[in-house]
Scaffold this active site. Structure first.
Site, PDB file in Angstrom:
ATOM      1  N   TRP A  54      -9.660 -16.959  31.935  1.00 27.27           N
ATOM      2  CA  TRP A  54      -8.529 -16.952  32.870  1.00 27.27           C
ATOM      3  C   TRP A  54      -7.248 -16.450  32.225  1.00 27.27           C
ATOM      4  O   TRP A  54      -6.425 -15.818  32.874  1.00 27.27           O
ATOM      5  CB  TRP A  54      -8.339 -18.331  33.508  1.00 27.27           C
ATOM      6  CG  TRP A  54      -9.548 -18.736  34.284  1.00 27.27           C
ATOM      7  CD1 TRP A  54     -10.346 -19.814  34.066  1.00 27.27           C
ATOM      8  CD2 TRP A  54     -10.139 -18.033  35.400  1.00 27.27           C
ATOM      9  NE1 TRP A  54     -11.389 -19.831  34.964  1.00 27.27           N
ATOM     10  CE2 TRP A  54     -11.281 -18.762  35.784  1.00 27.27           C
ATOM     11  CE3 TRP A  54      -9.809 -16.866  36.093  1.00 27.27           C
ATOM     12  CZ2 TRP A  54     -12.101 -18.355  36.848  1.00 27.27           C
ATOM     13  CZ3 TRP A  54     -10.625 -16.463  37.151  1.00 27.27           C
ATOM     14  CH2 TRP A  54     -11.745 -17.200  37.513  1.00 27.27           C
ATOM     15  N   ASP A 113      -1.052 -22.467  34.002  1.00 25.47           N
ATOM     16  CA  ASP A 113      -2.126 -22.449  34.999  1.00 25.47           C
ATOM     17  C   ASP A 113      -2.871 -23.775  34.882  1.00 25.47           C
ATOM     18  O   ASP A 113      -3.539 -24.032  33.887  1.00 25.47           O
ATOM     19  CB  ASP A 113      -3.063 -21.255  34.700  1.00 25.47           C
ATOM     20  CG  ASP A 113      -4.285 -21.218  35.616  1.00 25.47           C
ATOM     21  OD1 ASP A 113      -4.446 -22.120  36.462  1.00 25.47           O
ATOM     22  OD2 ASP A 113      -5.091 -20.261  35.471  1.00 25.47           O
ATOM     23  N   LYS A 137     -10.376 -26.378  43.026  1.00 22.95           N
ATOM     24  CA  LYS A 137     -11.058 -27.072  41.937  1.00 22.95           C
ATOM     25  C   LYS A 137     -10.946 -28.591  42.109  1.00 22.95           C
ATOM     26  O   LYS A 137     -11.912 -29.303  42.024  1.00 22.95           O
ATOM     27  CB  LYS A 137     -10.476 -26.663  40.576  1.00 22.95           C
ATOM     28  CG  LYS A 137     -10.381 -25.152  40.355  1.00 22.95           C
ATOM     29  CD  LYS A 137     -11.748 -24.488  40.280  1.00 22.95           C
ATOM     30  CE  LYS A 137     -11.709 -22.981  40.426  1.00 22.95           C
ATOM     31  NZ  LYS A 137     -11.041 -22.248  39.388  1.00 22.95           N
TER      32      LYS A 137
HETATM   33  C1  LIG Z   1     -10.759 -20.838  39.125  1.00 24.62           C
HETATM   34  C2  LIG Z   1      -9.627 -20.560  38.236  1.00 24.62           C
HETATM   35  C3  LIG Z   1      -8.809 -19.427  38.406  1.00 24.62           C
HETATM   36  C4  LIG Z   1      -9.051 -18.409  39.483  1.00 24.62           C
HETATM   37  O1  LIG Z   1      -8.838 -18.943  40.731  1.00 24.62           O
HETATM   38  P1  LIG Z   1      -8.965 -18.055  42.077  1.00 24.62           P
HETATM   39  O2  LIG Z   1      -8.494 -19.019  43.108  1.00 24.62           O
HETATM   40  O3  LIG Z   1     -10.397 -17.681  42.221  1.00 24.62           O
HETATM   41  O4  LIG Z   1      -8.084 -16.887  41.945  1.00 24.62           O
HETATM   42  C5  LIG Z   1      -7.751 -19.281  37.541  1.00 24.62           C
HETATM   43  N1  LIG Z   1      -7.500 -20.153  36.563  1.00 24.62           N
HETATM   44  C6  LIG Z   1      -8.266 -21.244  36.373  1.00 24.62           C
HETATM   45  C7  LIG Z   1      -7.942 -22.194  35.268  1.00 24.62           C
HETATM   46  C8  LIG Z   1      -9.355 -21.492  37.195  1.00 24.62           C
HETATM   47  O5  LIG Z   1     -10.120 -22.565  37.004  1.00 24.62           O
END
Ligand SMILES: *Cc1c(COP(=O)(O)O)cnc(C)c1O
Length: 362
Positions: A103, A173, A197
């Site tokens: 990511w 993030d 998530k």
């Molecule tokens: C799943 C995830 C993403 C990507 O998310 P999308 O909603 O598919 O764009 C980015 N960063 C982390 C830490 C993730 O777990």
């Protein structure tokens, strides 16, 4: 678990609390006497304004978000923020990034389109098993921000302490650990998370942004949707927000508040993860992937001695109706994602299967 529901170890979209799903079901055809479902409602209606206002209020209470931070509910997933962050906040065209996996690599790639990206530390040399030591980091004084990914969903690693970046704002993030533990918002200039998530359905991205960052104009003019300032001025309603997703997130916030808030969640998550890691640590068959110093409480990565046995393990999991235990396609192996809504019983049942599989194959 009710009825036919199964233990779903998906990394995302993932399990949601049953109570939340039941409430959403009960309100599906007629939301509080409005005669329609939340999905069918104008986002400009009074009823919907009440839903989004309450979601923000509850989120602020849950985390303890200081007054000088704005909250946004947007679309585009975490992935859109990889570009919007540099577009909005690379005021001088420079930023420091810490590379801890897939990511951050994607975030780095997008940020490079807009400025000078300095990768000041990377876990790549050790296969992303470990978060770089935050104490020995040297930041570039002229950076507009320092960027990290807190919980690395794919490799199963998590920061146990955050870098001290002084006057440089820290951007994070938190997609896969948001609301899994208390958050000290003051430490950050910006926090964001895709909902799917740990918080709600796919389609909602939550951002928490310190207002002094929003007061500065970006380096270049931005198309409307790309400009966080416009979204803030319009209370996430510049265009149609992901209305139903925000409503479900709101129900999850209420569920968390009712169940002891983020401190209680942290305790429950530590307890669940311990059950699994304790077993993996003493197993002579399964090998945990992430380094002990930085294990994720949300995504537990491990493997058997071979790819064939990994496949057999996944096949055998079906008879217990466990699903989504396969590791990410880039890493292989196995992964159990045990977010807030995964009950302790689910983790205990999984450990029982791990034991049985080990006995049969060692
Ligand atoms: C799943 C995830 C993403 C990507 O998310 P999308 O909603 O598919 O764009 C980015 N960063 C982390 C830490 C993730 O777990």
């Amino acid at each position: 678990m009710k009825g036919n529901r199964i233990y779903n170890f998906s990394a995302g979209p993932a399990m949601l609390p049953e109570e939340v799903l039941e409430q959403a079901a009960a309100e599906m055809l007629d939301y509080k006497g409005s005669g329609m479902s939340v999905m069918e409602m104008s986002h400009r209606s009074k009823v919907y304004q009440g839903i989004i206002d309450e979601a923000e209020k509850d989120l602020r209470e849950l985390i303890g978000i200081p007054e000088n931070y704005k909250v946004l509910f947007l679309q585009g997933g975490a992935t859109l923020q990889f570009a919007l962050i540099p577009l909005n906040f690379m005021f001088n065209g420079k930023a420091d990034y810490i590379n801890t996996g897939v990511w951050t690599k994607k975030a780095i790639k997008d940020a490079k389109l807009y400025g000078d990206v300095r990768v000041i530390a990377s876990g790549e040399e050790n296969g992303f098993k470990k978060i770089p030591d935050v104490k020995s980091l040297k930041f570039n004084e002229d950076s507009d921000y320092v960027y990290i990914c807190d919980n690395n969903t794919i490799f199963g690693t998590k920061y146990k302490e955050y870098p001290e970046t002084g006057d440089i704002p820290l951007f994070c993030d938190m997609s896969s650990c948001f609301l899994s533990e208390p958050i000290d918002v003051k430490k950050f200039g910006l926090i964001y998370a895709g909902a799917q998530k740990n918080v709600g359905p796919a389609g909602v991205t939550i951002l928490i942004i310190r207002d002094d960052l929003l007061a500065k104009a970006p380096r270049q003019p931005l198309p409307a949707y790309f400009d966080y300032r416009l979204h803030v001025e319009n209370g996430s309603m510049y265009n149609t927000p992901p209305t139903y997703g925000i409503y479900i997130c709101g129900l999850v916030f209420k569920w968390l508040l009712k169940n002891g808030g983020l401190k209680a969640r942290e305790k429950a998550n530590e307890e669940k993860a311990k059950i699994l890691y304790d077993y993996l640590d003493k197993s002579e068959f399964f090998k945990p992937f992430a380094d002990k110093s930085c294990r994720s409480l949300m995504n537990v990565t491990f493997r058997t001695p071979s790819e064939e046995l990994d496949a057999e393990f996944l096949e055998g999991a079906k008879k217990y109706r466990f699903t989504n235990l396969k590791g990410h396609r880039l890493t292989g192996g196995l992964r159990a994602s045990i977010y807030n809504a995964m009950p302790k019983e689910g983790v205990e049942a999984l450990v029982k299967y791990l034991k049985e599989f080990e006995e049969a194959h060692k």
